[in-house]
Design a protein around this motif. Structure first.
Motif, PDB file in Angstrom:
ATOM      1  N   TYR A  44       0.823  -1.207   0.000  1.00 23.02           N
ATOM      2  CA  TYR A  44       0.000   0.000   0.000  1.00 23.02           C
ATOM      3  C   TYR A  44       0.858   1.259   0.000  1.00 23.02           C
ATOM      4  CZ  TYR A  44      -4.218  -2.713   1.013  1.00 23.02           C
ATOM      5  OH  TYR A  44      -5.276  -3.586   0.938  1.00 23.02           O
ATOM      6  N   ILE A  56       1.752   1.796  -4.462  1.00 21.93           N
ATOM      7  CA  ILE A  56       0.707   2.668  -5.004  1.00 21.93           C
ATOM      8  C   ILE A  56       1.268   4.023  -5.436  1.00 21.93           C
ATOM      9  CG2 ILE A  56      -1.405   3.929  -4.366  1.00 21.93           C
ATOM     10  CD1 ILE A  56      -2.252   1.390  -2.831  1.00 21.93           C
ATOM     11  N   ILE A  86      -2.326   4.605  -9.999  1.00 22.14           N
ATOM     12  CA  ILE A  86      -2.776   4.369  -8.622  1.00 22.14           C
ATOM     13  C   ILE A  86      -3.816   3.259  -8.598  1.00 22.14           C
ATOM     14  CG2 ILE A  86      -4.099   5.378  -6.722  1.00 22.14           C
ATOM     15  CD1 ILE A  86      -2.702   8.029  -7.297  1.00 22.14           C
ATOM     16  N   PHE A 146      -3.384  -0.241  -6.691  1.00 26.06           N
ATOM     17  CA  PHE A 146      -4.352  -0.513  -5.627  1.00 26.06           C
ATOM     18  C   PHE A 146      -5.124  -1.803  -5.922  1.00 26.06           C
ATOM     19  CE2 PHE A 146      -8.197   1.419  -3.154  1.00 26.06           C
ATOM     20  CZ  PHE A 146      -7.876   0.638  -2.055  1.00 26.06           C
ATOM     21  N   ILE A 204      -4.866   6.523   0.081  1.00 26.50           N
ATOM     22  CA  ILE A 204      -5.102   6.484  -1.360  1.00 26.50           C
ATOM     23  C   ILE A 204      -5.666   7.822  -1.831  1.00 26.50           C
ATOM     24  CG2 ILE A 204      -6.171   5.204  -3.236  1.00 26.50           C
ATOM     25  CD1 ILE A 204      -4.257   3.569  -1.484  1.00 26.50           C
ATOM     26  N   VAL A 224     -11.847   7.923  -5.580  1.00 27.02           N
ATOM     27  CA  VAL A 224     -11.276   6.588  -5.392  1.00 27.02           C
ATOM     28  C   VAL A 224     -12.335   5.518  -5.628  1.00 27.02           C
ATOM     29  CG1 VAL A 224     -10.147   5.034  -3.758  1.00 27.02           C
ATOM     30  CG2 VAL A 224      -9.538   7.467  -3.786  1.00 27.02           C
TER      31      VAL A 224
END
Length: 566
Positions: A197, A201, A219, A223, A513, A529
């Motif tokens: 993570y 990412i 990303i 992810f 994120i 996201v």
């Protein structure tokens, strides 16, 4: 990091651009995702959302407790090892006598327990609210993990090492394989999930922007690999040992002489890893990137010209050479500390390198040291870090950028603690599992229903171990009676555990994120996201379910000596 810092700079923005970044929604599904993003980004700040969720859990726990909502179930719990402290020879120094080896045969046991909803407005609940806040945050391990690993990653980023590595990767890798490499690395990173993570990412974003592609797609690809396929790997991960032990305890409810070993799902894990690499790569390149459109920094929050700053290739090459030499020296040191029999990073009792070993427990520290050492070496070689003051400034700058994230994690820690205290998630999971158990359907349809149930429950209990501790005593004996092997049930659980990881609001790394997305689109939020990751959840869930059904129908063993049926 040059590319990342470049992308973070303020610049003009086309206010008419849609959520896709290029003014085009990409058809019906694109318009739906754009709407999800817009709605999601209009909701309050995540910290406010989680404060409201805290209030909701408090009120709901009081209501459900007043109606005496409870469940009775079998669950698997770890058994503490007894140890008696004695004083040897009348000395003042205590000694600890460990139990004989036979005492270590069963680390888990199955127990029957009644779980009821606990009110957070009762006397005990109110005391918990006032006395647990500091402990909740202190025990929220993700905070410490982020702070530790960002020491090394932040310095390496500010020194320019990560940007240099990405530029080198882009130069030597065929463009058509970049997405697959990032996704595959993400899946493998589950052996040390926190590192995946926190490291991969951000790397995915920079890799894509260095290749002239949209960083949000990078990303999303990283992810998706790290989280939507978390439960499988080409390697035997530490989590496999815990899941196997829980499964064995559930097996003993109906067949005390049967047990699984760590490789019971190994063939299925290898097949799933390769299959999901293809699926997630397809989603990224055929759905996510077309929706986002070309990477146009002038339409986001990057500088207007979108040009990469000039790079001194000779200095960069020298820095990479220094970083490579430092990595070799570090690998030699870790080898001496871990891979030689009797080395200090092995389990002192069993000699294992992977099971309950300091090596596995210290992976985050090892990764932090690796980035720190390589960042310092690169900075010295490329002349991007001059002196210890520059190194400290780089680390300080990294920590300063984490302030908002740390505050948000403080609120999330309280919410998760309140949720766990109330037992609401456990009661819901057991109730749904009981309903499924009582359904009179065939084995394959029950397996499919079990996977679908796991998809749903994963939204409120994202942890892979807590859910399995609840499900294993219910479903493993049930499927054994239907002629389905325990390793097949465990494989089905792996399929159900991961796809919704990327859209659950309880994902502890979701704020991180969002922070990464905001580096390239200042208006990005939770909606950004979620809208990016919904295609991964839907397609991975369907494709992986079909993959499992085909595997089961063909009858391919789940692992060495582990058939799909009894």
């Amino acid at each position: 990091m040059n590319a990342l810092a470049h992308a973070q700079a303020d610049g003009p923005q086309d206010k008419s651009a849609t959520a896709s970044g290029n003014g085009k929604s990409g058809g019906g599904s694109g318009r739906v995702l754009d709407a999800i993003e817009k709605i999601g980004n209009k909701v309050p700040h995540p910290a406010i959302i989680f404060l409201l969720l805290c209030v909701l859990v408090i009120v709901l726990s009081a209501v459900l407790s007043a109606f005496d909502v409870h469940v009775t179930s079998e669950t698997v719990k770890s058994v503490p090892y007894p140890a008696t402290q004695v004083h040897e020879g009348g000395t003042e120094y205590p000694g600890t006598h460990l139990p004989p080896e036979s005492a270590y045969t069963h680390r888990y046991e199955t127990v029957i327990e009644t779980t009821k909803v606990e009110s957070l407005l009762s006397g005990d609940g109110v005391r918990f609210l006032f006395t647990s806040a500091v402990h909740n945050f202190n025990d929220f391990g993700v905070v410490a993990v982020i702070l530790v690993i960002m020491v090394g990653v932040g310095l390496a980023e500010e020194a320019g090492l990560i940007a240099a590595l990405i530029r080198r990767l882009v130069r030597i890798s065929p463009p058509e394989t970049l997405t697959a490499i990032i996704v595959f690395a993400g899946i493998l990173s589950s052996i040390a999930s926190d590192a995946g993570y926190l490291v991969l990412i951000p790397l995915g974003a920079v890799a894509f922007i260095s290749a002239g592609r949209h960083p949000l797609a990078g990303i999303a690809a990283a992810f998706g690999g790290v989280s939507a396929a978390f439960s499988v790997n080409l390697l035997i991960a530490p989590i496999d040992g815990i899941m196997t032990e829980i499964t064995n305890q559930a097996i003993r409810l109906v067949n005390p002489g049967q047990s699984l070993n760590l490789t019971a799902n190994y063939y299925f894990a290898i097949g799933s890893t390769l299959f999901l690499t293809i699926v997630i790569t397809f989603i990224t390149e055929r759905i996510i990137e077309p929706r986002l459109g070309p990477w146009q920094p002038q339409d986001t929050d990057a500088v207007a010209d979108g040009e990469e700053p000039s790079v001194d290739t000779a200095a960069e090459a020298r820095g990479l050479r220094y970083a490579g030499l430092s990595l070799i020296a570090l690998v030699v040191a870790v080898t001496l500390l871990a891979f030689i029999p009797g080395a200090p990073l092995r389990n002192p009792e069993t000699g294992s390198l992977f099971e309950d070993s300091p090596f596995m427990d210290g992976l985050i520290v090892i990764i932090m040291i690796a980035f720190l050492v390589m960042g310092l070496a690169f900075g010295a070689g490329a002349k991007t870090l001059r002196g210890s003051a520059a190194a400290m400034d780089a680390i300080t700058k990294t920590f300063a950028g984490l302030g908002g994230l740390i505050f948000l994690l403080l609120i999330i820690a309280q919410f998760i603690s309140y949720f766990n205290y109330s037992n609401i998630a456990t009661v819901v999971a057991v109730q749904l599992a009981d309903q499924l158990e009582s359904a009179n359907i065939g084995a394959i349809w029950l397996l499919i229903a079990f996977i679908l149930l796991t998809y749903v429950i994963n939204l409120i209990i994202p942890g892979i171990i807590p859910k399995w501790a609840i499900f294993a005593p219910i479903f493993v004996p049930l499927f054994i009676r239907l002629g389905v092997a325990p390793q097949t049930v465990l494989a089905a659980y792996r399929v159900g555990d991961s796809p919704t990881n990327v859209v659950t609001p309880l994902m502890v790394y979701l704020p991180f994120i969002v922070l990464q997305c905001q580096k390239f689109r200042k208006q990005a939020g939770v909606g950004t996201v979620i809208s990016l990751m919904i295609p991964y959840t839907v397609i991975v869930a369907v494709a992986w379910l079909l993959f499992f059904v085909a595997w089961y129908a063909i009858g391919i063993p789940m692992g060495p000596g582990a058939p799909v049926k009894l």
